[in-house]
Scaffold this motif. Structure first.
Motif, PDB file in Angstrom:
ATOM      1  N   ARG A   1       0.982  -1.624   0.260  1.00 42.12           N
ATOM      2  CA  ARG A   1      -0.001  -0.316   0.244  1.00 42.12           C
ATOM      3  C   ARG A   1       0.887   0.953  -0.124  1.00 42.12           C
ATOM      4  O   ARG A   1       0.963   2.327  -0.552  1.00 42.12           O
ATOM      5  CB  ARG A   1      -1.242  -0.028   1.143  1.00 42.12           C
ATOM      6  N   GLY A   2       1.954   1.369   0.833  1.00 42.49           N
ATOM      7  CA  GLY A   2       3.373   2.662   0.430  1.00 42.49           C
ATOM      8  C   GLY A   2       3.804   2.914   0.287  1.00 42.49           C
ATOM      9  O   GLY A   2       4.533   3.918  -0.560  1.00 42.49           O
ATOM     10  N   CYS A   3       3.519   2.040  -1.423  1.00 40.10           N
ATOM     11  CA  CYS A   3       4.561   1.825  -2.321  1.00 40.10           C
ATOM     12  C   CYS A   3       3.750   2.701  -3.738  1.00 40.10           C
ATOM     13  O   CYS A   3       4.861   3.103  -4.962  1.00 40.10           O
ATOM     14  CB  CYS A   3       5.410   0.766  -3.176  1.00 40.10           C
ATOM     15  N   LEU A   4       2.967   3.029  -3.743  1.00 41.71           N
ATOM     16  CA  LEU A   4       1.535   2.981  -4.817  1.00 41.71           C
ATOM     17  C   LEU A   4       2.126   4.883  -5.273  1.00 41.71           C
ATOM     18  O   LEU A   4       2.262   5.210  -4.606  1.00 41.71           O
ATOM     19  CB  LEU A   4       0.007   2.802  -4.726  1.00 41.71           C
ATOM     20  N   ALA A   5       2.894   5.023  -6.234  1.00 37.59           N
ATOM     21  CA  ALA A   5       3.385   6.403  -6.690  1.00 37.59           C
ATOM     22  C   ALA A   5       1.938   7.057  -7.064  1.00 37.59           C
ATOM     23  O   ALA A   5       2.832   8.272  -6.800  1.00 37.59           O
ATOM     24  CB  ALA A   5       4.708   6.201  -8.026  1.00 37.59           C
ATOM     25  N   ASN A   6       1.619   6.672  -7.342  1.00 42.65           N
ATOM     26  CA  ASN A   6       0.390   7.177  -8.233  1.00 42.65           C
ATOM     27  C   ASN A   6      -1.189   6.866  -7.858  1.00 42.65           C
ATOM     28  O   ASN A   6      -2.329   7.345  -8.354  1.00 42.65           O
ATOM     29  CB  ASN A   6       0.366   7.518 -10.132  1.00 42.65           C
ATOM     30  N   THR A   7      -1.244   7.525  -6.323  1.00 44.71           N
ATOM     31  CA  THR A   7      -2.531   7.572  -5.710  1.00 44.71           C
ATOM     32  C   THR A   7      -2.724   8.133  -4.258  1.00 44.71           C
ATOM     33  O   THR A   7      -1.475   8.042  -4.098  1.00 44.71           O
ATOM     34  CB  THR A   7      -2.603   5.848  -5.080  1.00 44.71           C
ATOM     35  N   SER A   8      -3.635   7.938  -4.458  1.00 44.09           N
ATOM     36  CA  SER A   8      -3.636   9.258  -2.833  1.00 44.09           C
ATOM     37  C   SER A   8      -3.679   7.681  -1.272  1.00 44.09           C
ATOM     38  O   SER A   8      -3.986   6.890  -1.877  1.00 44.09           O
ATOM     39  CB  SER A   8      -4.991   9.758  -2.476  1.00 44.09           C
ATOM     40  N   LYS A   9      -2.892   8.367  -0.424  1.00 39.14           N
ATOM     41  CA  LYS A   9      -3.119   7.372   0.783  1.00 39.14           C
ATOM     42  C   LYS A   9      -4.279   6.558   0.687  1.00 39.14           C
ATOM     43  O   LYS A   9      -4.333   5.152   1.685  1.00 39.14           O
ATOM     44  CB  LYS A   9      -2.681   8.315   2.285  1.00 39.14           C
TER      45      LYS A   9
ATOM     46  N   LEU B   1      -0.169  -2.673  -9.758  1.00 39.71           N
ATOM     47  CA  LEU B   1       1.770  -3.366 -10.471  1.00 39.71           C
ATOM     48  C   LEU B   1       2.372  -2.756  -9.457  1.00 39.71           C
ATOM     49  O   LEU B   1       3.136  -1.921  -8.960  1.00 39.71           O
ATOM     50  CB  LEU B   1       1.881  -2.617 -11.805  1.00 39.71           C
ATOM     51  N   VAL B   2       3.375  -3.699  -8.963  1.00 33.65           N
ATOM     52  CA  VAL B   2       4.043  -3.509  -8.151  1.00 33.65           C
ATOM     53  C   VAL B   2       5.593  -4.409  -8.659  1.00 33.65           C
ATOM     54  O   VAL B   2       5.473  -5.449  -8.416  1.00 33.65           O
ATOM     55  CB  VAL B   2       4.057  -4.086  -6.603  1.00 33.65           C
ATOM     56  N   THR B   3       6.516  -3.091  -8.410  1.00 40.65           N
ATOM     57  CA  THR B   3       8.088  -3.963  -9.042  1.00 40.65           C
ATOM     58  C   THR B   3       9.055  -3.804  -8.291  1.00 40.65           C
ATOM     59  O   THR B   3       9.228  -2.757  -7.955  1.00 40.65           O
ATOM     60  CB  THR B   3       7.692  -3.965 -10.172  1.00 40.65           C
ATOM     61  N   PRO B   4      10.109  -4.147  -8.243  1.00 43.10           N
ATOM     62  CA  PRO B   4      11.232  -3.746  -7.751  1.00 43.10           C
ATOM     63  C   PRO B   4      12.121  -2.090  -9.309  1.00 43.10           C
ATOM     64  O   PRO B   4      11.642  -2.388 -10.390  1.00 43.10           O
ATOM     65  CB  PRO B   4      12.313  -4.375  -7.818  1.00 43.10           C
ATOM     66  N   LEU B   5      12.608  -1.470  -8.575  1.00 43.16           N
ATOM     67  CA  LEU B   5      12.849  -0.351  -9.446  1.00 43.16           C
ATOM     68  C   LEU B   5      14.171  -0.054  -8.631  1.00 43.16           C
ATOM     69  O   LEU B   5      14.180   1.230  -7.543  1.00 43.16           O
ATOM     70  CB  LEU B   5      12.002   0.694  -9.347  1.00 43.16           C
ATOM     71  N   GLY B   6      15.100   0.165  -8.786  1.00 46.99           N
ATOM     72  CA  GLY B   6      16.838  -0.171  -8.464  1.00 46.99           C
ATOM     73  C   GLY B   6      16.966  -0.708  -7.174  1.00 46.99           C
ATOM     74  O   GLY B   6      16.082  -1.672  -6.641  1.00 46.99           O
ATOM     75  N   SER B   7      16.420   0.470  -6.278  1.00 44.69           N
ATOM     76  CA  SER B   7      17.085  -0.269  -4.578  1.00 44.69           C
ATOM     77  C   SER B   7      15.579  -0.272  -3.752  1.00 44.69           C
ATOM     78  O   SER B   7      15.596  -0.326  -2.633  1.00 44.69           O
ATOM     79  CB  SER B   7      17.949   0.280  -3.396  1.00 44.69           C
ATOM     80  N   THR B   8      14.606   0.614  -4.608  1.00 43.79           N
ATOM     81  CA  THR B   8      13.156   0.426  -3.577  1.00 43.79           C
ATOM     82  C   THR B   8      11.898  -0.591  -4.823  1.00 43.79           C
ATOM     83  O   THR B   8      12.887  -0.483  -5.765  1.00 43.79           O
ATOM     84  CB  THR B   8      12.989   1.559  -3.786  1.00 43.79           C
ATOM     85  N   VAL B   9      10.749  -0.292  -4.290  1.00 42.02           N
ATOM     86  CA  VAL B   9       9.900  -0.608  -4.539  1.00 42.02           C
ATOM     87  C   VAL B   9       8.936  -0.102  -4.953  1.00 42.02           C
ATOM     88  O   VAL B   9       8.523   1.183  -4.112  1.00 42.02           O
ATOM     89  CB  VAL B   9       8.828  -1.996  -3.702  1.00 42.02           C
ATOM     90  N   VAL B  10       7.857   0.243  -6.435  1.00 44.10           N
ATOM     91  CA  VAL B  10       7.227   1.351  -6.790  1.00 44.10           C
ATOM     92  C   VAL B  10       6.186   0.814  -7.160  1.00 44.10           C
ATOM     93  O   VAL B  10       6.296  -0.441  -7.347  1.00 44.10           O
ATOM     94  CB  VAL B  10       7.863   1.774  -8.484  1.00 44.10           C
ATOM     95  N   GLY B  11       4.445   0.357  -6.750  1.00 44.94           N
ATOM     96  CA  GLY B  11       3.561   0.448  -7.185  1.00 44.94           C
ATOM     97  C   GLY B  11       2.380   1.602  -8.474  1.00 44.94           C
ATOM     98  O   GLY B  11       2.833   2.740  -7.949  1.00 44.94           O
ATOM     99  N   LEU B  12       2.466   1.075  -9.084  1.00 45.38           N
ATOM    100  CA  LEU B  12       0.865   2.150 -10.185  1.00 45.38           C
ATOM    101  C   LEU B  12      -0.506   1.284  -9.378  1.00 45.38           C
ATOM    102  O   LEU B  12      -0.468   0.577 -10.120  1.00 45.38           O
ATOM    103  CB  LEU B  12       1.605   1.966 -11.758  1.00 45.38           C
ATOM    104  N   ALA B  13      -1.466   2.263  -9.766  1.00 40.95           N
ATOM    105  CA  ALA B  13      -2.668   2.125  -9.939  1.00 40.95           C
ATOM    106  C   ALA B  13      -2.797   2.260 -11.700  1.00 40.95           C
ATOM    107  O   ALA B  13      -2.322   3.661 -12.417  1.00 40.95           O
ATOM    108  CB  ALA B  13      -3.481   2.831  -9.309  1.00 40.95           C
ATOM    109  N   LEU B  14      -3.483   1.670 -11.734  1.00 43.62           N
ATOM    110  CA  LEU B  14      -3.752   0.718 -13.302  1.00 43.62           C
ATOM    111  C   LEU B  14      -5.509   1.188 -13.540  1.00 43.62           C
ATOM    112  O   LEU B  14      -5.665   0.898 -12.670  1.00 43.62           O
ATOM    113  CB  LEU B  14      -3.351  -0.147 -14.166  1.00 43.62           C
TER     114      LEU B  14
END
Length: 173
Positions: free
Chosen positions: A10-18, A54-67
């Motif tokens: 839930r915390g890694c989603l980059a394009n959603t509100s909390k 979609l949640v994926t490793p990106l460099g040293s972190t994990v990033v998620g996107l709402a689609l």
């Protein structure tokens, strides 16, 4: 992919509100997911079929996107190929997934899209742990090369969404 907790997902989603992140339906208890077989975690929201994540490793972190996801046509007579894993499916098993771009471009309503497996089980298809309905054309890549291609395609899509802001700033993860 390393195992993640529900809070990390839930915390890694980059394009959603909390608030949106807290309301999403997870694909199942994180401790029951087959993490060693996943290159990314992708799922459709069971309570909102037009939403996917979609949640994926990106460099040293994990990033998620709402689609947002289209409803695929119900045709078994046509086929299409997943843009991530290159699996050939009937048209009903491919959907257009769109992510709101980062920064000003996203606030203006701009998105990036990809045609992908409706179940987002690309990691399982490239490892032949899930079989598609249609026979697949022969491929010259090894299973390891198919996994590498999948990771590269997913990373390129996520990077495009995040780097769409011309100011260069990234949304808080």
């Amino acid at each position: 992919m390393r195992p993640l907790s529900a809070a990390e997902i839930r915390g890694c989603l980059a394009n959603t509100s909390k608030g949106e992140a807290q309301r999403l339906t997870l694909p199942g208890p994180p401790e029951q997911l087959a993490w060693p077989d996943l290159d990314f975690l992708g799922w459709r929201d069971a309570k909102a079929p037009g939403r996917a994540y979609l949640v994926t490793p990106l460099g040293s972190t994990v990033v998620g996107l709402a689609l947002s996801a289209t409803v695929p046509p119900r045709s078994l007579m046509r086929s299409n190929m997943c843009g991530f894993c290159h699996t050939l499916h009937d048209a009903a098993s491919i959907a257009l997934f769109a992510a709101r771009l980062a920064g000003a471009a996203g606030r203006a309503g701009n998105t990036a899209g990809m045609y992908a497996c409706t179940d987002l089980a690309c990691s399982l298809y490239v490892r032949e742990l899930r079989k598609p309905f249609l026979p697949q054309p022969p491929e010259s890549l090894t299973p390891q090369e198919r996994v590498a291609r999948l990771r590269q395609k997913v990373t390129a899509f996520v990077t495009h969404v995040l780097d769409a802001d011309p100011t260069g700033s990234r949304p808080a993860a």
